[in-house]
Design an enzyme around this catalytic site. Structure first.
Site, PDB file in Angstrom:
ATOM      1  N   ARG A  86      -8.649  -0.832  -2.589  1.00  0.00           N
ATOM      2  CA  ARG A  86      -8.236   0.189  -1.619  1.00  0.00           C
ATOM      3  C   ARG A  86      -8.297   1.563  -2.271  1.00  0.00           C
ATOM      4  O   ARG A  86      -7.660   1.807  -3.304  1.00  0.00           O
ATOM      5  CB  ARG A  86      -6.831  -0.117  -1.082  1.00  0.00           C
ATOM      6  CG  ARG A  86      -6.776  -1.426  -0.321  1.00  0.00           C
ATOM      7  CD  ARG A  86      -5.372  -1.782   0.132  1.00  0.00           C
ATOM      8  NE  ARG A  86      -4.883  -0.879   1.182  1.00  0.00           N
ATOM      9  CZ  ARG A  86      -3.708  -1.034   1.778  1.00  0.00           C
ATOM     10  NH1 ARG A  86      -2.903  -2.038   1.437  1.00  0.00           N
ATOM     11  NH2 ARG A  86      -3.331  -0.190   2.730  1.00  0.00           N
TER      12      ARG A  86
ATOM     13  N   GLY B   1       0.798  -1.218   0.000  1.00  0.00           N
ATOM     14  CA  GLY B   1       0.000   0.000   0.000  1.00  0.00           C
ATOM     15  C   GLY B   1       0.829   1.266   0.000  1.00  0.00           C
ATOM     16  O   GLY B   1       0.513   2.238  -0.698  1.00  0.00           O
TER      17      GLY B   1
ATOM     18  N   ASP C  63      -1.165   1.198  13.545  1.00  0.00           N
ATOM     19  CA  ASP C  63      -0.626  -0.109  13.164  1.00  0.00           C
ATOM     20  C   ASP C  63      -0.372  -1.032  14.354  1.00  0.00           C
ATOM     21  O   ASP C  63      -0.157  -2.235  14.169  1.00  0.00           O
ATOM     22  CB  ASP C  63       0.676   0.050  12.370  1.00  0.00           C
ATOM     23  CG  ASP C  63       0.417   0.425  10.925  1.00  0.00           C
ATOM     24  OD1 ASP C  63      -0.734   0.294  10.468  1.00  0.00           O
ATOM     25  OD2 ASP C  63       1.357   0.858  10.245  1.00  0.00           O
TER      26      ASP C  63
END
Length: 410
Positions: free
Chosen positions: A99, A70, A294
């Site tokens: 995405r 990503g 994260d």
């Protein structure tokens, strides 16, 4: 490849692990190195994402496939948009085509880019016709992925008139924006960040030859924080190479894991993690992770293993990661017997007495799902599906678990 982790115990003597360089820092520096070849990088990440980034930046093909990466998709969209005379189709895995990237593409269009969608509006694959971008003012919603913002900032010094970027609304993942600005300043690019306006001044003539050493990855350190938290008092692990003052947002781990009874000490670029006390079962963990989303999976699983309730907020960006991480967490934790509720931006984990053993954890092509759940083997035997997915960010993960006392069969 699935891995069956037996119920394990960390070795009594502290083991020292050398953690690979930060993926976030590495990928930013790789793009800057492509713009300024005098730049040298040491201790670069050996993750799949960084390898993909390296290959894409040196590619002469008409189609560039970044698979699940990503960060590479966002950064390379901006990079190829300003490469005048070069046309590239930028694509990725099936999940990557789901995405969203429209916010970044729209911002680049305002600057004069020529980008079109090959299949569905707002999503990769992208057909990018590189142009000289001369416009320099653009606005962007600040509560979306900080990678959109960093993508624009990284190419800014090579734009004829630099960049004036106005951030609208509440800012998300600010440490990652500051990381990008700090790296720009390290190579001699002048920047300002006042109120919600970021200015990057042009630097077209190159930079002085220099070497930047990448700090080891704090996201990777999170799994060892979890291991120590799930172990007995006195357990210790040493990680190299870390700095007390870090550019990485996930360095907040050192403060957050005090709530789990884990201390962090820095000595000669080493980070020493020690379990100093047991946590009361009635303790409720509550964190806002808007600046470090994260580590949400790791923290949630740590709380589950310790039987603690957990409330996390600021998680809205997790919906558009390698998988919908909030729904994935809910599904797998419920299999283990946990009670969890999730919204678009938060989760609540109820206090749980014990976890179901020998559950097979699905990983959803998401490296962090595999690594976040693995430490539970310090409490129960557990199976991790598609365990090789960890190579996306931390190829040596399973080897390092063995070094500290984990036992498993492939």
């Amino acid at each position: 490849m699935d891995i069956h982790l037996q119920k394990s115990e960390l070795y009594k003597e502290s083991v020292t692990l050398e953690i690979t360089g930060s993926k976030s820092e590495t990928n930013r520096l790789l793009l800057l190195q492509a713009l300024y070849p005098a730049l040298r990088i040491e201790n670069a990440s050996n993750s799949d994402d960084s390898k993909v980034m390296t290959q894409a930046l040196s590619s002469n093909t008409l189609v560039v496939d970044i698979h699940h990466a990503g960060t590479a998709m966002r950064f390379l969209t901006a990079y190829f948009a300003m490469k005048a005379g070069k046309t590239v189709t930028l694509t990725g895995s099936q999940r990557m085509t789901e995405r969203p990237i429209e916010i970044l593409v729209n911002a680049l269009d305002v600057l004069g880019a020529d980008i079109s969608y090959q299949n569905h509006n707002g999503f990769p694959p992208l057909v990018i016709k590189g142009k000289s971008l001369v416009k320099h003012k653009v606005s962007l919603q600040a509560n979306v992925s900080s990678q959109y913002i960093s993508a624009l900032l990284l190419i800014a010094p090579q734009l004829k008139n630099g960049l004036e970027l106005t951030l609208q609304g509440t800012m998300t993942s600010v440490p990652y924006i500051k990381m990008t600005l700090d790296l720009l300043e390290q190579i001699g690019v002048e920047t300002t960040f006042q109120n919600q306006v970021i200015t990057v001044f042009p630097k077209p003539d190159g930079v002085e030859q220099q070497t930047i050493v990448v700090e080891s990855d704090w996201s990777s350190a999170s799994y060892f924080y979890s291991c120590v938290a799930l172990s007995s008092v006195g357990t210790s692990i040493t990680l190299k190479s870390y700095k007390k003052t870090s550019l990485q947002g996930d360095s907040v781990l050192a403060e957050l894991y005090k709530e789990f009874g884990v201390s962090s000490k820095f000595r000669d670029h080493s980070l020493i993690l020690t379990k100093t006390e047991e946590v009361e079962k009635d303790t409720g963990i509550a964190f806002n992770l808007a600046n470090a989303p994260d580590i949400a999976q790791t923290i949630t699983v740590t709380a589950l293993g310790l039987g603690l309730s957990c409330d996390l907020t600021g998680l809205h960006t997790l919906k558009i990661k390698e998988t919908d991480r909030l729904e994935a967490l809910k599904t797998e934790i419920e299999k283990l017997g946990g009670k969890i509720n999730v919204t678009e931006s938060s989760l609540h984990l109820a206090k749980n007495e014990k976890c179901n053993p020998d559950i097979s954890i699905a990983t959803y092509n998401d490296h962090r799902m595999a690594m976040a759940f693995a430490p539970l083997a310090l409490k129960i035997p557990i199976r991790i599906e598609d365990a090789s997915v960890v190579s996306k960010s931390y190829p040596e993960f399973w080897d390092d678990l063995k070094r500290i006392g984990f036992h498993f069969n492939k």
